[in-house]
Design an enzyme around this catalytic site. Sequence first.
Site, PDB file in Angstrom:
ATOM      1  N   CYS A 235       0.790  -1.261   0.015  1.00 56.01           N
ATOM      2  CA  CYS A 235       0.040   0.065   0.062  1.00 56.01           C
ATOM      3  C   CYS A 235       0.872   1.358   0.175  1.00 56.01           C
ATOM      4  CB  CYS A 235      -0.740   0.077   1.256  1.00 56.01           C
ATOM      5  SG  CYS A 235      -1.985  -1.428   1.283  1.00 56.01           S
TER       6      CYS A 235
ATOM      7  N   HIS B 251      -2.679   8.048   6.019  1.00 53.24           N
ATOM      8  CA  HIS B 251      -2.981   6.487   5.524  1.00 53.24           C
ATOM      9  C   HIS B 251      -4.289   6.053   5.805  1.00 53.24           C
ATOM     10  CE1 HIS B 251      -2.030   2.722   3.794  1.00 53.24           C
ATOM     11  NE2 HIS B 251      -2.122   2.310   5.024  1.00 53.24           N
TER      12      HIS B 251
ATOM     13  N   HIS C  47      -9.660   1.899  -0.323  1.00 49.70           N
ATOM     14  CA  HIS C  47      -8.261   1.659  -0.185  1.00 49.70           C
ATOM     15  C   HIS C  47      -7.898   1.244  -1.642  1.00 49.70           C
ATOM     16  CE1 HIS C  47      -4.088   1.208   0.792  1.00 49.70           C
ATOM     17  NE2 HIS C  47      -4.311   0.414   1.921  1.00 49.70           N
TER      18      HIS C  47
END
Length: 421
Positions: A170, A311, A347
């Site tokens: 990620c 994040h 995400h």
Amino acid sequence: MRRVVITGTGMVSPLGCGTEVSWARLLTGDNAARKVTEFEVEDLPAKIACRIPFGDGSDGTFNADDWMEPKEQRKVDPFIVYAMAAADMALADAGWKPESDEDQISTGVLIGSGIGGLEGIVDAGYTLRDKGPRRISPFFIPGRLINLAAGQVSIRHKLRGPNHSVVTACSTGAHAIGDASRLIALGDADVMVAGGTESPICRISLAGFAACKALSTQHNDNPEKASRPYDADRDGFVMGEGAGIVVLEELEHARARGAKIYAEVIGYGLSGDAFHITAPSEDGEGAYRCMQMALKRAGVTAADIDYINAHGTSTMADTIELGAVERLVGDSASRISMSSTKSAIGHLLGAAGAVEAIFSALAIRDNIAPPTLNLDNPSVETKIDLVPHVARKREINVALSNSFGFGGTNASLILRRYTGH
């Protein structure tokens, strides 16, 4: 070292096809989470995702045929199509079409993905099992390899500078932009097309991330409430898809051709947790060191930060990141706005850091902090403004964008308003 600026952006996101469409919908509080209907999900713990709005290309929808011939689409995984579309947009936005040998050789590509062609690999496995090896396409390998997103963009636009890719879960998109910025700063290129791309939404991906206890499974009947960073009722992230690509350029090169400048990339930090395969270190030390390194490289202090694109995945890691940020900014906490745009788009895994870096650049351009949706009941108290529900107009000159990935891989980017000197 040479200075690096962003002169073009391109985006395919769950909020729409195009940077400005996605940004406008983000600021108005649109939420992309929906029940997955394209394949069977009833036996899966997580039945929702943030999908790209597919359509005929009008009203912000994504039509793959606008960016790649159908015959060519069949040879590649969708993550490559998304990268091609976003790169086309970014180069057009930058007004950069290198035609001379000198310009082509000084322009490179660095595009990464966290997973790459996962669904295509699964499908090929079934083909091999059911129909035998002779039925495997000669395009199977080049259509799924992660570096082929960069390769395809390079070939289409005849970009003969550095051709590179990164795979850091990620953190991929942020690492791609940070690494590409360094290539320019060191003189290995004058222009870099950089970012991340991902097309992970398929049965095996939803099943796998749910098995890791990473996905939201308690809001299947109310998808728009599922992604809720920093909220007490969060239970995991919502998977998204898409691509974010920027054109990075050496400052004097950009000025010489009169390019518009979104922001300057002034800091890049990276670190490792060395703690766990999926969980961040509980003390947030890796995230803290990553942000601290970015500040050092940028030559600014924590007191200079106006906005942080967190994040913020809507998992237990939210409070760890928040603690690391509070440690970093200290007494400056009350003047900082920090939001998670994953609350709206989910995400995007390997594309997340790139899309969020673009949102950070736009926050600087427009002096507005995008909202954190669904923050109804904050799980912790903080002096930091988490921008609940509604975007906030405020002065933003310096923005920090965080990306943290499985395996303890961390990346932070710092952008600053370019004022002409």
